[in-house]
Scaffold this active site. Structure first.
Site, PDB file in Angstrom:
ATOM      1  NE  ARG A 181    -107.741 110.781  68.453  1.00  0.00           N
ATOM      2  CZ  ARG A 181    -108.032 111.814  69.206  1.00  0.00           C
ATOM      3  NH1 ARG A 181    -109.268 112.198  69.344  1.00  0.00           N
ATOM      4  NH2 ARG A 181    -107.073 112.465  69.834  1.00  0.00           N
ATOM      5  CB  SER A 205    -106.699 131.738  76.838  1.00  0.00           C
ATOM      6  OG  SER A 205    -106.882 130.361  76.651  1.00  0.00           O
ATOM      7  CB  SER A 245    -107.584 115.969  82.206  1.00  0.00           C
ATOM      8  OG  SER A 245    -107.470 116.060  80.813  1.00  0.00           O
ATOM      9  CG  HIS A 251    -110.374 116.534  84.089  1.00  0.00           C
ATOM     10  ND1 HIS A 251    -110.608 115.226  83.717  1.00  0.00           N
ATOM     11  CD2 HIS A 251    -110.423 117.260  82.953  1.00  0.00           C
ATOM     12  CE1 HIS A 251    -110.766 115.158  82.415  1.00  0.00           C
ATOM     13  NE2 HIS A 251    -110.661 116.376  81.919  1.00  0.00           N
ATOM     14  CB  THR A 297    -118.255 117.795  82.748  1.00  0.00           C
ATOM     15  OG1 THR A 297    -118.991 116.876  81.928  1.00  0.00           O
ATOM     16  CG2 THR A 297    -117.283 116.967  83.582  1.00  0.00           C
ATOM     17  CE  LYS A 338    -114.244 114.743  80.813  1.00  0.00           C
ATOM     18  NZ  LYS A 338    -113.545 115.902  80.272  1.00  0.00           N
ATOM     19  CB  THR A 364    -133.458 118.933  72.221  1.00  0.00           C
ATOM     20  OG1 THR A 364    -134.089 119.152  70.958  1.00  0.00           O
ATOM     21  CG2 THR A 364    -134.379 118.122  73.120  1.00  0.00           C
ATOM     22  CB  THR A 421    -105.354 114.453  73.107  1.00  0.00           C
ATOM     23  OG1 THR A 421    -106.403 114.053  72.214  1.00  0.00           O
ATOM     24  CG2 THR A 421    -105.938 114.581  74.499  1.00  0.00           C
TER      25      THR A 421
HETATM   26  C1  LIG Z   1    -113.820 116.671  78.981  1.00  0.00           C
HETATM   27  C2  LIG Z   1    -113.530 118.121  79.151  1.00  0.00           C
HETATM   28  C3  LIG Z   1    -114.487 119.086  78.849  1.00  0.00           C
HETATM   29  C4  LIG Z   1    -115.774 118.728  78.170  1.00  0.00           C
HETATM   30  O1  LIG Z   1    -116.657 118.088  79.028  1.00  0.00           O
HETATM   31  P1  LIG Z   1    -117.739 117.091  78.379  1.00  0.00           P
HETATM   32  O2  LIG Z   1    -118.848 117.082  79.342  1.00  0.00           O
HETATM   33  O3  LIG Z   1    -117.038 115.781  78.215  1.00  0.00           O
HETATM   34  O4  LIG Z   1    -118.118 117.667  77.045  1.00  0.00           O
HETATM   35  C5  LIG Z   1    -114.251 120.406  79.160  1.00  0.00           C
HETATM   36  N1  LIG Z   1    -113.078 120.786  79.718  1.00  0.00           N
HETATM   37  C6  LIG Z   1    -112.109 119.879  79.975  1.00  0.00           C
HETATM   38  C7  LIG Z   1    -110.841 120.344  80.589  1.00  0.00           C
HETATM   39  C8  LIG Z   1    -112.293 118.536  79.678  1.00  0.00           C
HETATM   40  O5  LIG Z   1    -111.322 117.653  79.889  1.00  0.00           O
END
Ligand SMILES: *Cc1c(COP(=O)(O)O)cnc(C)c1O
Length: 423
Positions: free
Chosen positions: A46, A163, A215, A243, A271, A274, A304, A389
Site C-alpha cells: 500500500r 455474524s 461498502s 455507510h 461513524t 464518513k 482520552t 479489504t
Molecule cells: C469505516 C468502517 C468502520 C469504522 O469506522 P471509522 O470511524 O472509520 O473507524 C466500521 N464499519 C464499517 C462497515 C466501515 O466501513
C-alpha cells in the site's frame, strides 16, 4: 543532581550485571522486510497518496509526491466524506469556535475530566437522530464496533453472535475478543439466519450482527426480514449503519430511518468520520445498554475522549444533515448519473442501488496500474481496493461520487477509464 542518571542508563543498556550472553547489536528487521517483499510481489503493497483536501475546491485536493513539492490539483473519486460535510462552513466554524473557546484536546478520559458539554450535546443529538434513549461516543467507528461487541460477550455469559459473512474487520475483531461463540451467516441471507438461530439452545442469549449497507459491493441488507427473523428467536440485533448514516432516510439517520425500522434494532452503530465529515464513532441504544457499555468497555474507558472541537463540529454537521434532504437527492442523482455514464461506455460496473459505484478489475497489479495512470495522466485520484479489504480476484475501483462532482468531472473520469480499462 540529575547528572548521575545517564550513566545509570548506560550501565543498564550494556547489560552489565544480568545473566546470559554479553549484549550485542541485533538487527530485528529481517522478518519484516520479508513480509513487505511478499506484499510487493503480490502487487498489494500500500502506498498512501499525500492529499491536501481543499475546502474551497471540494472534491479536489492538492497531490504531492513529497511534502516540499508544490503539488497539483487532482479530483478525488474515492472519499468517504460522501457529502462534503468536512468542509461545510458551519462545521468548520463550529470547530474553530470550540477550539478558540476551550482549546484543542479533551485533556482526559471521559471519567477523568474529559467530558465536556460538546460530548453531552453530541450524544443527545445522536440519540435524537436514531430515536433511541441514549448514545455513546467512541474515538472511531472501529473502536465503537470492537469495544461494544467484545464487551457484550463479557456481559452476557453464553452469548452466541451470528455474524454476516461480509462484516467489517472492526466487527470481526470485537466478536473475536468477546469470547462469545461465533456463527457465520450467509451474506444478507435471512433464511440462513433462521436456520442457524434454530440450532442455538433457546435459553442462550443471541445477537445478530450485520451492516445495513456494505461498502465494497454497495448492497443493502434486507433489514426488515433480518429483524423479523431475529425477533422470532428472541435475538438482539446489532446493525452497523456506518455507510448509511447521513445518506438515507428523511432525516438522514440511515437505512433504518429510511425504512422506519430503527425502533426494532437493539443497537445501532455509526461513524462520524464518513458522511458526517468529522471523526469518531458511536452506538445508539436503550439507556440500560448504553450505561452498561459505558461502564464496562475498556475501549471506551481507558482512552482520552474525543477532542471537544471535533465533537462541536460533529454537532454542527448533524444539525445540517437532519434537514439535508436536497443534498441527499443530489448525491443519489450524481451516483445514478455516474453509473449510467460508465455503463453506456461499456465499463464493468457492479450494479448497485446505492451511492457506491464499484468498477471491477479483478487483478491487483492491473488495479494499481490503472489507478497510477489515472493519477499521472488524468489528475484523477482513486485508490485501488485489493485483498484483504475484498476477496482476491475481486479487486476493484470503488468510486464514491459526492453532490459536488460535476457532469464535466464525470465525463472526464469515464473517458479516462474507457482508455485505461477497455483498451
Ligand atoms: C469505516 C468502517 C468502520 C469504522 O469506522 P471509522 O470511524 O472509520 O473507524 C466500521 N464499519 C464499517 C462497515 C466501515 O466501513
Amino acid at each position: 543532581m540529575f547528572d548521575s542518571l545517564p550513566s545509570q542508563a548506560t550501565a543498564v543498556a550494556s547489560g552489565a550485571g544480568f545473566p546470559g550472553p554479553a549484549a550485542t547489536q541485533h538487527n530485528h528487521d529481517q522478518p519484516f522486510q520479508a513480509y513487505l517483499a511478499g506484499l510487493k510481489a503480490e502487487g498489494r503493497y500500500r502506498v498512501f497518496a499525500d492529499l491536501e483536501r481543499s475546502a474551497a475546491d471540494f472534491p479536489c485536493a492538492r497531490y504531492r509526491q513529497a511534502p516540499e513539492d508544490a503539488g497539483r490539483m487532482v479530483t478525488v473519486w474515492c472519499s468517504n466524506d460522501y457529502l462534503g460535510q468536512g468542509r461545510h462552513p458551519a462545521v468548520i466554524a463550529a470547530m474553530q469556535e470550540a477550539a478558540t473557546a476551550g482549546g484543542v484536546g479533551a485533556g482526559g478520559t471521559r471519567n477523568i475530566s474529559g467530558t465536556s458539554a460538546w460530548h453531552v450535546r453530541l450524544e443527545a443529538s445522536l440519540a435524537d437522530w436514531h430515536g433511541t434513549e441514549a448514545a455513546l461516543l467512541f474515538n472511531s467507528g472501529y473502536v465503537a464496533n470492537s469495544a461494544t461487541l467484545s464487551t457484550l460477550g463479557k456481559l452476557l455469559p453464553g452469548l452466541v453472535i451470528l455474524s454476516d459473512a461480509k462484516n467489517h474487520a472492526s466487527m470481526i475483531d470485537g466478536i473475536r475478543q468477546s469470547g462469545a461463540e461465533r456463527v457465520i451467516v450467509g451474506h444478507n441471507d435471512p433464511e440462513d439466519l433462521a436456520r442457524k438461530l434454530a440450532l442455538v439452545a433457546p435459553e442462550r442469549p443471541k445477537l445478530v450482527a450485520f451492516e445495513s449497507l456494505y461498502s465494497m459491493d454497495g448492497d443493502i441488507a434486507p433489514l426488515e426480514a433480518m429483524l423479523t427473523v431475529a425477533e422470532r428467536f428472541g435475538a438482539m440485533t446489532y446493525v452497523d449503519e456506518v455507510h448509511a448514516v447521513g445518506l438515507y432516510g428523511p432525516r438522514g439517520a440511515g437505512i433504518a430511518d429510511r425504512d422506519g425500522l430503527a425502533h426494532r434494532i437493539t443497537i445501532i452503530e455509526g461513524t462520524l468520520g464518513k458522511a458526517v465529515g468529522c471523526h469518531g464513532g458511536y452506538i445508539a441504544a436503550s439507556r440500560a445498554i448504553v450505561d452498561a457499555i459505558r461502564s464496562a468497555a475498556a475501549g471506551f474507558i481507558f482512552t482520552t475522549s474525543m477532542a471537544p472541537p471535533v465533537a462541536a463540529a460533529a454537532c454542527a454537521s448533524l444539525a445540517v444533515l437532519k434537514q439535508a434532504a436536497d443534498l441527499r437527492i443530489r448525491h443519489q442523482d450524481r451516483a445514478a448519473t455516474l453509473k449510467a455514464a460508465l455503463t453506456a461506455a461499456g465499463l464493468p460496473v457492479l450494479p448497485t442501488d446505492t451511492h457506491i459505484v464499484p468498477v471491477m478489475i479483478g487483478d491487483p497489479v492491473r488495479c494499481k496500474a490503472i489507478t497510477d495512470a489515472l493519477l499521472e495522466r488524468f489528475d484523477i485520484y482513486v485508490q485501488p481496493i485489493n485483498y484483504p479489504t475484498v476477496a482476491r480476484g475481486t479487486e476493484r475501483l470503488r468510486l464514491t461520487p459526492t453532490p459536488y462532482h460535476t457532469d464535466a468531472m464525470i465525463a472526464h473520469l469515464v473517458k479516462a477509464l474507457s482508455e485505461l480499462v477497455l483498451k
